[in-house]
Design an enzyme around this catalytic site. Structure first.
Site, mmCIF file in Angstrom:
data_model
loop_
_atom_site.group_PDB
_atom_site.id
_atom_site.type_symbol
_atom_site.label_atom_id
_atom_site.label_comp_id
_atom_site.label_asym_id
_atom_site.label_seq_id
_atom_site.Cartn_x
_atom_site.Cartn_y
_atom_site.Cartn_z
ATOM 1 N N LYS A 13 13.761 -8.222 1.816
ATOM 2 C CA LYS A 13 13.131 -9.105 0.823
ATOM 3 C C LYS A 13 13.081 -8.428 -0.557
ATOM 4 O O LYS A 13 13.378 -9.062 -1.570
ATOM 5 C CB LYS A 13 11.695 -9.464 1.238
ATOM 6 C CG LYS A 13 11.591 -10.132 2.590
ATOM 7 C CD LYS A 13 10.171 -10.590 2.884
ATOM 8 C CE LYS A 13 9.145 -9.482 2.931
ATOM 9 N NZ LYS A 13 9.259 -8.570 4.083
ATOM 10 N N ARG A 88 0.954 -14.101 3.531
ATOM 11 C CA ARG A 88 1.174 -13.573 4.879
ATOM 12 C C ARG A 88 0.417 -14.404 5.918
ATOM 13 O O ARG A 88 0.639 -14.273 7.090
ATOM 14 C CB ARG A 88 0.617 -12.145 5.002
ATOM 15 C CG ARG A 88 1.361 -11.059 4.282
ATOM 16 C CD ARG A 88 2.514 -10.517 5.111
ATOM 17 N NE ARG A 88 2.569 -9.100 5.297
ATOM 18 C CZ ARG A 88 3.010 -8.201 4.428
ATOM 19 N NH1 ARG A 88 3.417 -8.573 3.246
ATOM 20 N NH2 ARG A 88 3.063 -6.922 4.740
ATOM 21 N N ARG A 124 14.212 4.730 5.259
ATOM 22 C CA ARG A 124 13.839 4.113 3.980
ATOM 23 C C ARG A 124 13.004 5.043 3.100
ATOM 24 O O ARG A 124 12.142 5.755 3.585
ATOM 25 C CB ARG A 124 13.052 2.837 4.268
ATOM 26 C CG ARG A 124 12.597 2.117 3.012
ATOM 27 C CD ARG A 124 12.283 0.689 3.299
ATOM 28 N NE ARG A 124 10.928 0.482 3.764
ATOM 29 C CZ ARG A 124 10.348 -0.713 3.809
ATOM 30 N NH1 ARG A 124 11.014 -1.788 3.438
ATOM 31 N NH2 ARG A 124 9.119 -0.840 4.242
ATOM 32 N N ARG A 157 7.268 5.820 3.111
ATOM 33 C CA ARG A 157 5.980 5.145 3.297
ATOM 34 C C ARG A 157 5.316 5.585 4.596
ATOM 35 O O ARG A 157 5.977 5.716 5.607
ATOM 36 C CB ARG A 157 6.206 3.624 3.312
ATOM 37 C CG ARG A 157 6.406 3.066 1.930
ATOM 38 C CD ARG A 157 6.832 1.630 1.981
ATOM 39 N NE ARG A 157 6.033 0.797 2.875
ATOM 40 C CZ ARG A 157 6.122 -0.533 2.937
ATOM 41 N NH1 ARG A 157 6.965 -1.164 2.138
ATOM 42 N NH2 ARG A 157 5.374 -1.223 3.761
ATOM 43 N N ARG A 168 3.606 -3.627 12.731
ATOM 44 C CA ARG A 168 3.827 -4.552 11.603
ATOM 45 C C ARG A 168 4.728 -5.717 12.021
ATOM 46 O O ARG A 168 4.504 -6.849 11.604
ATOM 47 C CB ARG A 168 4.426 -3.784 10.414
ATOM 48 C CG ARG A 168 3.407 -2.855 9.764
ATOM 49 C CD ARG A 168 4.059 -1.798 8.895
ATOM 50 N NE ARG A 168 4.760 -2.363 7.765
ATOM 51 C CZ ARG A 168 5.813 -1.788 7.196
ATOM 52 N NH1 ARG A 168 6.300 -0.665 7.661
ATOM 53 N NH2 ARG A 168 6.370 -2.355 6.161
HETATM 54 P P1 AMP Z 1 4.624 -4.555 2.564
HETATM 55 O O1 AMP Z 1 5.071 -3.600 1.502
HETATM 56 O O2 AMP Z 1 4.802 -5.990 2.162
HETATM 57 O O3 AMP Z 1 5.232 -4.246 3.904
HETATM 58 O O4 AMP Z 1 3.038 -4.350 2.726
HETATM 59 C C1 AMP Z 1 2.482 -3.107 3.100
HETATM 60 C C2 AMP Z 1 1.066 -3.302 3.583
HETATM 61 O O5 AMP Z 1 0.244 -3.833 2.529
HETATM 62 C C3 AMP Z 1 0.899 -4.298 4.726
HETATM 63 O O6 AMP Z 1 1.137 -3.713 5.993
HETATM 64 C C4 AMP Z 1 -0.565 -4.702 4.562
HETATM 65 O O7 AMP Z 1 -1.431 -3.681 5.010
HETATM 66 C C5 AMP Z 1 -0.690 -4.785 3.038
HETATM 67 N N1 AMP Z 1 -0.318 -6.122 2.522
HETATM 68 C C6 AMP Z 1 0.734 -6.424 1.715
HETATM 69 N N2 AMP Z 1 0.764 -7.731 1.415
HETATM 70 C C7 AMP Z 1 -0.283 -8.282 2.058
HETATM 71 C C8 AMP Z 1 -0.792 -9.610 2.167
HETATM 72 N N3 AMP Z 1 -0.190 -10.651 1.550
HETATM 73 N N4 AMP Z 1 -1.911 -9.820 2.906
HETATM 74 C C9 AMP Z 1 -2.538 -8.800 3.525
HETATM 75 N N5 AMP Z 1 -2.106 -7.519 3.499
HETATM 76 C C10 AMP Z 1 -0.990 -7.249 2.763
#
Ligand code: AMP
Length: 219
Positions: A13, A88, A124, A157, A168
């Site tokens: 994405k 989400r 990554r 990360r 996740r």
């Molecule tokens: P991502 O980089 O999108 O994989 O997000 C990393 C982490 O940030 C996720 O595992 C959640 O802990 C938090 N996070 C990111 N976006 C959201 C969202 N829209 N709602 C809730 N938690 C989020």
């Protein structure tokens, strides 16, 4: 135009959001990036969410919405923007709709197998400063450990460890169905084969966006 990218972690994405920005000028809004920045700077919000993030769990809808609301109010989002990692949950989708009810939207669902996700995420590295994403096996930075775009130090990360990745993915599969139904019933959902190469994925996205942008006058 509001572009929403739905997909499991590692489905590409972020890479596609960057390409959409380069082609259409719609900035990428990654809630994960925004949250990681808060954690890194050590703000109150960052302290509140860091444990949840490390464990791969979702942080509260209200906190994420606050960040999104502030970001989309910026001048550079007036014509359009791309949401990566938000909404989400169905509740987040409804809150977003309330925030900007009249903005035309296009939603892409990235489909990719768990095996491919694990393969991609194992190497990554990300730039916390500008959000660029690299991979040691197929997309290395020019200088080891440094971002090609802003020169900042790249990091792995904490939530890209295999056991957290699995959590996740599980969480994504558990929460995505209502969102798919929601956008599908609004007739704004487009499925993308995210196992294809980057260029082909973007070609499919572009074909949809070009058509959607000429369908109506609103952006
Ligand atoms: P991502 O980089 O999108 O994989 O997000 C990393 C982490 O940030 C996720 O595992 C959640 O802990 C938090 N996070 C990111 N976006 C959201 C969202 N829209 N709602 C809730 N938690 C989020």
């Amino acid at each position: 135009m509001r572009v929403i990218l739905l997909g499991p972690p590692g489905s590409g994405k972020g890479t596609q959001a960057d390409l959409i920005y380069q082609n259409y000028g719609f900035p990428k809004i990654s809630t994960g990036d925004l949250l990681r920045k808060e954690v890194e700077i050590g703000t109150d919000l960052g302290k509140m969410v860091s444990q949840e993030m490390k464990a791969g769990r979702l942080v509260s809808d209200e906190l994420v919405l606050e960040l999104v609301e502030k970001r989309i109010a910026s001048e550079d989002c007036r014509r359009g923007y791309v949401l990566d990692g938000f909404p989400r949950t169905l509740n987040q989708a409804c809150l977003l709709e309330k925030l900007e009810a009249n903005r035309k939207e296009t939603v892409f669902e990235f489909k990719v197998s768990e095996q491919e996700i694990l393969r991609r995420l194992s190497g990554r590295m990300v730039c916390l400063q500008c959000g660029a994403v690299y991979n040691i096996s197929n997309n290395r930075p020019q200088a080891d450990g440094l971002c090609d775009f802003c020169g900042s130090k790249l990091v792995v990360r904490e939530d890209d460890r295999p056991e957290v990745i699995k959590e996740r993915i599980r969480l994504y599969l558990e929460t995505i169905a209502p969102l798919i139904d929601y956008y599908s019933s609004k007739n704004v959902l487009f499925e993308i084969n995210a196992e294809d190469i980057t260029e082909n994925i973007f070609r499919s996205i572009k074909a949809v966006l070009d058509r959607r942008l000429t369908e109506g006058k609103e952006h």
